[in-house]
Write a protein that holds these residues in place. Structure first.
Motif, short mmCIF file in Angstrom:
data_model
loop_
_atom_site.label_atom_id
_atom_site.label_comp_id
_atom_site.label_asym_id
_atom_site.label_seq_id
_atom_site.Cartn_x
_atom_site.Cartn_y
_atom_site.Cartn_z
N ARG A 1 0.98 -1.07 0.11
CA ARG A 1 -0.01 0.06 0.08
C ARG A 1 1.02 1.41 -0.02
NH1 ARG A 1 -5.49 -0.06 0.60
NH2 ARG A 1 -6.28 2.15 1.09
N LEU B 1 -4.54 6.92 0.67
CA LEU B 1 -4.14 5.35 0.59
C LEU B 1 -3.36 5.19 1.99
CD1 LEU B 1 -3.02 4.88 -2.93
CD2 LEU B 1 -4.62 3.55 -1.66
N GLU C 1 -12.17 -4.01 0.95
CA GLU C 1 -11.35 -3.37 -0.40
C GLU C 1 -10.32 -4.30 -0.91
OE1 GLU C 1 -9.43 0.99 -0.50
OE2 GLU C 1 -8.00 -0.58 0.43
N MET D 1 -7.36 -4.71 -2.92
CA MET D 1 -6.30 -3.91 -3.49
C MET D 1 -5.18 -4.45 -4.28
SD MET D 1 -3.46 -1.59 -1.01
CE MET D 1 -2.22 -3.15 -0.69
N CYS E 1 -7.60 0.23 -6.18
CA CYS E 1 -8.52 -0.54 -5.51
C CYS E 1 -9.85 -0.60 -5.68
CB CYS E 1 -8.26 0.33 -4.07
SG CYS E 1 -6.65 0.45 -3.39
#
Length: 419
Positions: free
Chosen positions: A276, A301, A365, A367, A372
């Motif tokens: 991330r 993010l 979510e 990712m 995303c």
């Protein structure tokens, strides 16, 4: 003239994290040699794993640097060259080093080996950069304690030297990497790779019982009666828990200054954290190169990561309260909780290796390296039995969930969005 994009350099605490860092957009990764790096704990890099990591990076035209950045005590010199010889043979792209003696030994034995000077060396001026350049160093990782103006001044005075700057991760409460608390409390020297993060522990401020309550002491939560004297100057008493560095809003400025590499800290963090953080800074670099403003969604993010509050550190002047977290040593949980790794796509289903609890009805979510996707979980099944579940309890389980999007997935991670 288009802006030159700096290298995005990401941490690789394991081979798995290395692969996620590259998949989410890192140009290079750095890993540690356990005996000679400052992350001796939680370091899974055997010689075989290092070979696999270097091959993986080079197959993708990326780079892998290896940290050899301890300040070595005398005993480690006896085996240093013999320990490094098989690693040099793997052809990593550079060693990241700090100890002048170890640097001298490597330069003497392998004069063609590229060397980067670790932040541990605390380089804060252009004269020091030129000194290390004359000593054969190819890149200097500047001290975290420098401002943007100071970085720019060094860049202008040292135009032919590669410069690297930390942009994200933990900050030390002493000059970078020089904390003595861990060695004092637990005999685990931070400069030997076994820091216990003593600055994050719980302390109480008490009147000193031996000074007739005319002075103050700190008492660490698990050491009652073991008092540490506190000295105070005209600015007050300094508490030990620094916020985390976050310089994503300064990426364009650092690129315009001409910094060659932007570095994310966190070799002991999870694959989720690495992926991330890399995704956010990849977007920030690409946006800056395109001449576009930084998107709020890119900054957001990083709110999905656990952190101790964010600060841009020393890049600009700030009051002490902007650098320190006085309330707690705990991490803020972030607005995303990592719950699973996508192992495969199977007939409209995703097979998930569960990392943490999630349940039917949760907002999730997905990712991926391309972005995303959020969705509500409507069903959940156990992989082994095929039975429906209401809850994926945690680590050790594999489950299937409906695939929320039709595109092929690789290196996808799943997070729960807290209500």
């Amino acid at each position: 003239m288009p802006l030159k994009a700096p290298e995005l350099l990401a941490p690789a605490g394991s081979l798995d994290k290395l692969r996620y860092a590259l998949a989410f957009g890192a140009d290079a990764v750095y890993a540690g040699i356990p005996r000679y790096a400052l992350r001796a704990r939680n370091n899974s890099f055997s010689l075989e794993a290092l070979a696999a990591g270097i091959d993986t990076a080079h197959q993708q035209n990326r780079k892998l640097y290896l940290t050899v950045n301890i300040f070595a005590h005398q005993a480690k010199l006896k085996t240093f060259i013999s320990d490094l010889a098989p690693i040099v043979a793997l052809q990593p792209d550079a060693f990241i080093m700090a100890d002048p003696g170890l640097i001298w030994l490597v330069r003497e034995r392998w004069p063609q080996m590229p060397l980067h000077l670790s932040v541990q060396a605390n380089t804060v001026n252009a004269a020091a950069v030129r000194f290390w350049q004359a000593a054969g160093i190819r890149r200097v990782i500047l001290s975290r304690e420098l401002s943007l103006a100071q970085i720019e001044d060094i860049r202008q005075q040292c135009p032919d030297m590669e410069l690297e700057v930390f942009v994200h991760g933990a900050l030390c409460i002493a000059w970078s990497g020089r904390c003595l608390l861990s060695g004092y409390f637990n005999h685990r020297d931070a400069n030997q790779g076994v820091c216990t993060n003593s600055c994050r522990w719980h302390y109480r401020l008490l009147p000193d019982p031996d000074q007739d309550h005319t002075a103050w002491v700190l008492e660490e939560g698990k050491r009652p009666g073991a008092y540490l004297p506190i000295e105070e100057d005209e600015h007050g008493t300094y508490i030990l828990n620094a916020k985390d560095l976050c310089a994503i809003e300064y990426v364009e400025q650092l690129a315009r200054i001409g910094v060659d590499s932007l570095k994310i800290e966190g070799r002991t963090k999870s694959a989720w954290y690495v992926a991330r953080a890399v995704l956010a800074y990849r977007q920030a670099i690409d946006t800056a190169q395109q001449g576009l403003p930084l998107a709020s969604a890119t900054v957001a993010l990083l709110d999905g990561l656990a952190h101790r509050g964010y600060t841009p550190g020393f890049l600009e002047r700030h009051a002490p309260q902007d650098l320190q977290n006085y309330a707690t040593g705990d991490s803020l949980p972030g607005n995303r909780h990592y719950v699973g790794e996508v192992l495969a796509q199977e007939s409209g289903q995703l097979r998930i290796e569960v990392k943490n609890r999630f349940a039917v009805g949760d907002s999730l979510e997905l990712m991926t390296p391309t972005g995303c996707h959020t969705f509500r979980l409507d069903s959940l099944h156990d992989v082994r039995s095929g039975a429906p579940l209401n809850v994926a309890p945690g680590s050790g389980w594999q489950v299937k969930i409906p695939d929320p999007q039709p595109h092929p997935l690789e290196y996808a991670l799943l997070a729960r969005i807290p209500v």
